[in-house]
Write a protein that holds these residues in place. Structure first.
Motif, PDB file in Angstrom:
ATOM      1  N   ASP A 265      26.879  56.129  10.546  1.00  0.00           N
ATOM      2  CA  ASP A 265      27.673  55.014  11.102  1.00  0.00           C
ATOM      3  C   ASP A 265      29.153  55.164  10.758  1.00  0.00           C
ATOM      4  OD1 ASP A 265      25.468  53.842  12.313  1.00  0.00           O
ATOM      5  OD2 ASP A 265      25.107  52.428  10.654  1.00  0.00           O
ATOM      6  N   GLU A 266      29.442  55.580   9.530  1.00  0.00           N
ATOM      7  CA  GLU A 266      30.847  55.802   9.147  1.00  0.00           C
ATOM      8  C   GLU A 266      31.461  56.928   9.965  1.00  0.00           C
ATOM      9  OE1 GLU A 266      30.706  54.394   4.455  1.00  0.00           O
ATOM     10  OE2 GLU A 266      30.092  56.444   4.985  1.00  0.00           O
ATOM     11  N   LEU A 267      30.687  57.963  10.217  1.00  0.00           N
ATOM     12  CA  LEU A 267      31.198  59.068  11.035  1.00  0.00           C
ATOM     13  C   LEU A 267      31.470  58.611  12.465  1.00  0.00           C
ATOM     14  CD1 LEU A 267      29.076  61.983   9.620  1.00  0.00           C
ATOM     15  CD2 LEU A 267      31.568  61.900   9.748  1.00  0.00           C
ATOM     16  N   ARG A 268      30.577  57.824  13.012  1.00  0.00           N
ATOM     17  CA  ARG A 268      30.797  57.323  14.378  1.00  0.00           C
ATOM     18  C   ARG A 268      32.026  56.408  14.430  1.00  0.00           C
ATOM     19  NH1 ARG A 268      25.058  57.305  14.201  1.00  0.00           N
ATOM     20  NH2 ARG A 268      24.259  58.932  15.591  1.00  0.00           N
ATOM     21  N   ALA A 269      32.233  55.636  13.385  1.00  0.00           N
ATOM     22  CA  ALA A 269      33.366  54.691  13.352  1.00  0.00           C
ATOM     23  C   ALA A 269      34.705  55.396  13.183  1.00  0.00           C
ATOM     24  CB  ALA A 269      33.164  53.679  12.220  1.00  0.00           C
ATOM     25  N   THR A 270      34.695  56.644  12.726  1.00  0.00           N
ATOM     26  CA  THR A 270      35.947  57.379  12.510  1.00  0.00           C
ATOM     27  C   THR A 270      36.130  58.514  13.523  1.00  0.00           C
ATOM     28  OG1 THR A 270      34.855  58.810  10.887  1.00  0.00           O
ATOM     29  CG2 THR A 270      36.028  56.867  10.021  1.00  0.00           C
ATOM     30  N   ALA A 271      35.461  58.434  14.657  1.00  0.00           N
ATOM     31  CA  ALA A 271      35.495  59.513  15.656  1.00  0.00           C
ATOM     32  C   ALA A 271      36.916  59.880  16.078  1.00  0.00           C
ATOM     33  CB  ALA A 271      34.658  59.134  16.876  1.00  0.00           C
ATOM     34  N   ASP A 272      37.823  58.908  16.074  1.00  0.00           N
ATOM     35  CA  ASP A 272      39.215  59.181  16.465  1.00  0.00           C
ATOM     36  C   ASP A 272      39.934  60.067  15.453  1.00  0.00           C
ATOM     37  OD1 ASP A 272      39.079  56.976  14.641  1.00  0.00           O
ATOM     38  OD2 ASP A 272      41.111  56.397  15.202  1.00  0.00           O
ATOM     39  N   ARG A 273      39.359  60.233  14.265  1.00  0.00           N
ATOM     40  CA  ARG A 273      39.960  61.073  13.227  1.00  0.00           C
ATOM     41  C   ARG A 273      39.266  62.417  13.077  1.00  0.00           C
ATOM     42  NH1 ARG A 273      40.013  58.976   7.830  1.00  0.00           N
ATOM     43  NH2 ARG A 273      41.389  60.740   7.507  1.00  0.00           N
ATOM     44  N   HIS A 274      38.276  62.694  13.918  1.00  0.00           N
ATOM     45  CA  HIS A 274      37.543  63.952  13.806  1.00  0.00           C
ATOM     46  C   HIS A 274      38.376  65.109  14.321  1.00  0.00           C
ATOM     47  CE1 HIS A 274      33.353  61.845  13.825  1.00  0.00           C
ATOM     48  NE2 HIS A 274      34.132  61.462  12.827  1.00  0.00           N
ATOM     49  N   ARG A 275      38.234  66.236  13.682  1.00  0.00           N
ATOM     50  CA  ARG A 275      38.957  67.439  14.100  1.00  0.00           C
ATOM     51  C   ARG A 275      38.443  67.954  15.438  1.00  0.00           C
ATOM     52  NH1 ARG A 275      41.022  72.545  10.736  1.00  0.00           N
ATOM     53  NH2 ARG A 275      42.164  73.463  12.468  1.00  0.00           N
ATOM     54  N   SER A 276      37.181  67.675  15.733  1.00  0.00           N
ATOM     55  CA  SER A 276      36.554  68.190  16.942  1.00  0.00           C
ATOM     56  C   SER A 276      35.522  67.197  17.458  1.00  0.00           C
ATOM     57  CB  SER A 276      35.857  69.522  16.609  1.00  0.00           C
ATOM     58  OG  SER A 276      34.958  69.897  17.613  1.00  0.00           O
ATOM     59  N   PRO A 277      35.322  67.149  18.779  1.00  0.00           N
ATOM     60  CA  PRO A 277      34.246  66.313  19.310  1.00  0.00           C
ATOM     61  C   PRO A 277      32.869  66.860  18.916  1.00  0.00           C
ATOM     62  CG  PRO A 277      35.214  67.637  21.059  1.00  0.00           C
ATOM     63  CD  PRO A 277      36.073  67.837  19.834  1.00  0.00           C
ATOM     64  N   LEU A 278      32.839  68.088  18.427  1.00  0.00           N
ATOM     65  CA  LEU A 278      31.569  68.694  18.037  1.00  0.00           C
ATOM     66  C   LEU A 278      31.010  68.107  16.746  1.00  0.00           C
ATOM     67  CD1 LEU A 278      32.273  72.408  19.004  1.00  0.00           C
ATOM     68  CD2 LEU A 278      31.149  70.610  20.350  1.00  0.00           C
ATOM     69  N   VAL A 279      31.847  67.428  15.963  1.00  0.00           N
ATOM     70  CA  VAL A 279      31.360  66.790  14.730  1.00  0.00           C
ATOM     71  C   VAL A 279      30.226  65.831  15.073  1.00  0.00           C
ATOM     72  CG1 VAL A 279      31.959  65.213  12.844  1.00  0.00           C
ATOM     73  CG2 VAL A 279      33.517  67.074  13.453  1.00  0.00           C
ATOM     74  N   LEU A 280      30.452  64.943  16.046  1.00  0.00           N
ATOM     75  CA  LEU A 280      29.421  63.966  16.414  1.00  0.00           C
ATOM     76  C   LEU A 280      28.262  64.622  17.155  1.00  0.00           C
ATOM     77  CD1 LEU A 280      31.284  60.683  17.401  1.00  0.00           C
ATOM     78  CD2 LEU A 280      29.963  61.193  15.345  1.00  0.00           C
ATOM     79  N   ARG A 281      28.539  65.598  17.990  1.00  0.00           N
ATOM     80  CA  ARG A 281      27.454  66.260  18.715  1.00  0.00           C
ATOM     81  C   ARG A 281      26.510  66.950  17.743  1.00  0.00           C
ATOM     82  NH1 ARG A 281      25.152  67.592  23.794  1.00  0.00           N
ATOM     83  NH2 ARG A 281      23.263  68.594  23.021  1.00  0.00           N
ATOM     84  N   CYS A 282      27.055  67.640  16.745  1.00  0.00           N
ATOM     85  CA  CYS A 282      26.209  68.300  15.740  1.00  0.00           C
ATOM     86  C   CYS A 282      25.428  67.269  14.931  1.00  0.00           C
ATOM     87  CB  CYS A 282      27.052  69.179  14.820  1.00  0.00           C
ATOM     88  SG  CYS A 282      27.769  70.624  15.633  1.00  0.00           S
TER      89      CYS A 282
END
Length: 173
Positions: free
Chosen positions: A118-135
């Motif tokens: 949930d924390e990762l999904r909430a910080t998606a705008d700060r991810h280096r890559s869209p692949l973070v959430l896909r993985c």
């Protein structure tokens, strides 16, 4: 063809412990970003070996890949330079080993974080890559491919490594 397209080959680790995922916060040309422990594949190593190395270098945690999550491709354009980059990512999951106390983190890594999905999904705008959430999603859905899904010819390790292996077989201890 004078300009051959060459994607940047990267490896990434999806490491979960007690419902939290080991992530890194790193300084990039786009600012402070959150990413999986990840990096570029080095010459002479398999994707699984590169993933274990990158995890240690970026987090100071030993990691042993046990399964391939998938092979992913994404395209990125740097806002500062306009550079167009395609990334080919091999993502693995596996076993978390020991923490190496006192080990310095790679240049640019600010800190490690243990984050929930949930924390990762909430910080998606700060991810280096869209692949973070896909993985992450593939991991949570139970995707696991055998490491043998990525074949690595012995030539990857180079002639010196082949000679060392041959000697080990010919001269048992």
């Amino acid at each position: 063809m004078s300009n051959r397209w060459r994607p940047s080959v990267t490896v990434a680790a999806v490491i979960e412990r007690d419902g939290r995922f080991l992530m890194i916060e790193e300084e990039t040309s786009e600012g402070l970003k959150i990413n999986n422990p990840a990096g570029h594949l080095d010459p002479g190593e398999t994707p699984a070996e590169g993933c274990a190395r990158e995890a240690l270098e970026e987090t100071a945690w030993r990691f042993r890949p046990t399964a391939l999550l998938g092979v992913y491709i994404s395209r990125f354009q740097r806002s500062t330079t306009g550079e167009d980059i395609t990334y080919l990512r091999f993502a693995f999951t596996g076993e978390l080993g020991e923490h190496v106390a006192g080990r310095a983190l790679d240049h640019g890594i600010v800190r490690t974080l243990w984050m929930t999905a949930d924390e990762l999904r909430a910080t998606a705008d700060r991810h280096r890559s869209p692949l973070v959430l896909r993985c992450l999603d593939d991991y949570l859905q139970g995707v696991r491919l055998p490491l043998s899904a990525v074949y690595c010819d012995p030539s990857v390790h180079g002639p010196q490594a082949q000679d060392e292996r041959r000697q080990a077989v010919e001269e048992p201890e």
